[in-house]
Motif scaffolding. Structure first.
Motif, PDB file in Angstrom:
ATOM      1  N   SER A  51       7.912   9.346 -17.608  1.00 52.07           N
ATOM      2  CA  SER A  51       8.231   9.057 -16.205  1.00 52.07           C
ATOM      3  C   SER A  51       8.300   7.555 -15.987  1.00 52.07           C
ATOM      4  CB  SER A  51       7.182   9.668 -15.271  1.00 52.07           C
ATOM      5  OG  SER A  51       5.931   9.042 -15.471  1.00 52.07           O
ATOM      6  N   VAL A  52       9.088   7.177 -15.007  1.00 49.95           N
ATOM      7  CA  VAL A  52       9.262   5.772 -14.633  1.00 49.95           C
ATOM      8  C   VAL A  52       8.951   5.641 -13.154  1.00 49.95           C
ATOM      9  CG1 VAL A  52      10.873   3.835 -14.467  1.00 49.95           C
ATOM     10  CG2 VAL A  52      11.040   5.440 -16.399  1.00 49.95           C
ATOM     11  N   THR A  53       8.099   4.671 -12.835  1.00 45.95           N
ATOM     12  CA  THR A  53       7.741   4.383 -11.449  1.00 45.95           C
ATOM     13  C   THR A  53       8.669   3.305 -10.920  1.00 45.95           C
ATOM     14  OG1 THR A  53       5.432   4.919 -11.901  1.00 45.95           O
ATOM     15  CG2 THR A  53       5.874   3.601  -9.938  1.00 45.95           C
ATOM     16  N   LEU A  54       9.292   3.580  -9.780  1.00 49.87           N
ATOM     17  CA  LEU A  54      10.140   2.595  -9.115  1.00 49.87           C
ATOM     18  C   LEU A  54       9.338   1.926  -8.012  1.00 49.87           C
ATOM     19  CD1 LEU A  54      13.472   4.602  -8.808  1.00 49.87           C
ATOM     20  CD2 LEU A  54      12.775   3.003 -10.598  1.00 49.87           C
ATOM     21  N   GLU A  55       9.416   0.596  -7.956  1.00 45.69           N
ATOM     22  CA  GLU A  55       8.641  -0.180  -6.987  1.00 45.69           C
ATOM     23  C   GLU A  55       9.554  -1.134  -6.225  1.00 45.69           C
ATOM     24  OE1 GLU A  55       4.695  -0.748  -9.788  1.00 45.69           O
ATOM     25  OE2 GLU A  55       6.196  -2.335  -9.693  1.00 45.69           O
ATOM     26  N   GLN A  56       9.109  -1.473  -5.026  1.00 48.48           N
ATOM     27  CA  GLN A  56       9.814  -2.442  -4.198  1.00 48.48           C
ATOM     28  C   GLN A  56       8.842  -3.532  -3.788  1.00 48.48           C
ATOM     29  OE1 GLN A  56      11.460  -0.849  -0.584  1.00 48.48           O
ATOM     30  NE2 GLN A  56      12.876  -2.554  -0.380  1.00 48.48           N
ATOM     31  N   ARG A  57       9.300  -4.771  -3.849  1.00 44.70           N
ATOM     32  CA  ARG A  57       8.476  -5.883  -3.387  1.00 44.70           C
ATOM     33  C   ARG A  57       8.344  -5.813  -1.875  1.00 44.70           C
ATOM     34  NH1 ARG A  57      12.180 -10.020  -6.170  1.00 44.70           N
ATOM     35  NH2 ARG A  57      11.752  -9.578  -8.343  1.00 44.70           N
ATOM     36  N   VAL A  58       7.136  -6.094  -1.401  1.00 45.11           N
ATOM     37  CA  VAL A  58       6.873  -6.160   0.034  1.00 45.11           C
ATOM     38  C   VAL A  58       6.197  -7.499   0.289  1.00 45.11           C
ATOM     39  CG1 VAL A  58       5.662  -5.128   1.988  1.00 45.11           C
ATOM     40  CG2 VAL A  58       6.624  -3.655   0.199  1.00 45.11           C
ATOM     41  N   PRO A  59       6.819  -8.382   1.076  1.00 47.37           N
ATOM     42  CA  PRO A  59       6.229  -9.701   1.315  1.00 47.37           C
ATOM     43  C   PRO A  59       4.789  -9.603   1.828  1.00 47.37           C
ATOM     44  CG  PRO A  59       8.453  -9.602   2.204  1.00 47.37           C
ATOM     45  CD  PRO A  59       8.083  -8.205   1.779  1.00 47.37           C
ATOM     46  N   GLY A  60       3.911 -10.387   1.203  1.00 49.93           N
ATOM     47  CA  GLY A  60       2.522 -10.420   1.620  1.00 49.93           C
ATOM     48  C   GLY A  60       1.681  -9.263   1.134  1.00 49.93           C
ATOM     49  N   ARG A  61       2.255  -8.357   0.349  1.00 52.51           N
ATOM     50  CA  ARG A  61       1.526  -7.199  -0.167  1.00 52.51           C
ATOM     51  C   ARG A  61       1.889  -7.000  -1.629  1.00 52.51           C
ATOM     52  NH1 ARG A  61       1.945  -2.180   3.723  1.00 52.51           N
ATOM     53  NH2 ARG A  61      -0.110  -1.817   2.893  1.00 52.51           N
ATOM     54  N   SER A  62       1.162  -6.126  -2.281  1.00 50.69           N
ATOM     55  CA  SER A  62       1.531  -5.784  -3.656  1.00 50.69           C
ATOM     56  C   SER A  62       2.787  -4.908  -3.624  1.00 50.69           C
ATOM     57  CB  SER A  62       0.381  -5.053  -4.342  1.00 50.69           C
ATOM     58  OG  SER A  62       0.074  -3.870  -3.655  1.00 50.69           O
ATOM     59  N   ALA A  63       3.448  -4.807  -4.769  1.00 48.75           N
ATOM     60  CA  ALA A  63       4.645  -3.958  -4.856  1.00 48.75           C
ATOM     61  C   ALA A  63       4.280  -2.534  -4.461  1.00 48.75           C
ATOM     62  CB  ALA A  63       5.210  -4.002  -6.259  1.00 48.75           C
TER      63      ALA A  63
END
Length: 144
Positions: A51-63
């Motif tokens: 499996s592959v986890t997809l992440e998005q950057r969120v300013p001021g927070r962890s992905a």
């Protein structure tokens, strides 16, 4: 009626075979970064195992985790649409085996074979649409 599973399953057997010929087997270790948001999207994968986890950057927070991709699923669609840059990051959540495709080769094949290109565009568009609907449902659950 043909069962439609994964990207290759949505294509005719002839188109799936032509596309499969361009792929090469690859493997990723658990925790390995496969691609990074904002980088050039020059390849894509069809996941066989893991499996592959997809992440998005969120300013001021962890992905933030957006989705998990597993067996038979298309990993990456940013290669198909200009400006060919990843919208998300991908990390192997477990050991992954996949079929990897060079995006430029596949786009060139689509240019030479418009019927295959049209079928692939519909298939990728359908995948993107389903993923957007799943994201919408998660947001409604989270904030609804």
């Amino acid at each position: 009626m043909r069962t439609r599973t994964g990207l290759l399953g949505t294509l005719s057997p002839e188109h799936a075979a032509r596309l499969r010929q361009l792929g090469r087997e690859v493997a990723f270790s658990s925790g390995e970064r496969i691609f990074e948001e904002g980088d050039r999207a020059d390849r894509f994968w069809i996941v066989h195992t893991g499996s592959v986890t997809l992440e998005q950057r969120v300013p001021g927070r962890s992905a933030q985790v957006v989705e998990n991709i597993s067996h038979g699923e298309l990993l990456g669609w940013s290669w198909f649409f200009p400006p060919f840059a990843w919208h998300l990051s991908g990390e192997a959540g477990s050991p992954v085996r996949a079929l990897e495709f060079d995006a430029a080769e596949v786009r060139a094949l689509c240019e030479r074979d418009h019927e295959l290109g049209y079928a692939l565009a519909l298939a990728v568009g359908e995948i993107v649409s389903h993923r957007l609907q799943r994201s919408r449902s998660r947001l409604i659950d989270l904030y609804g």
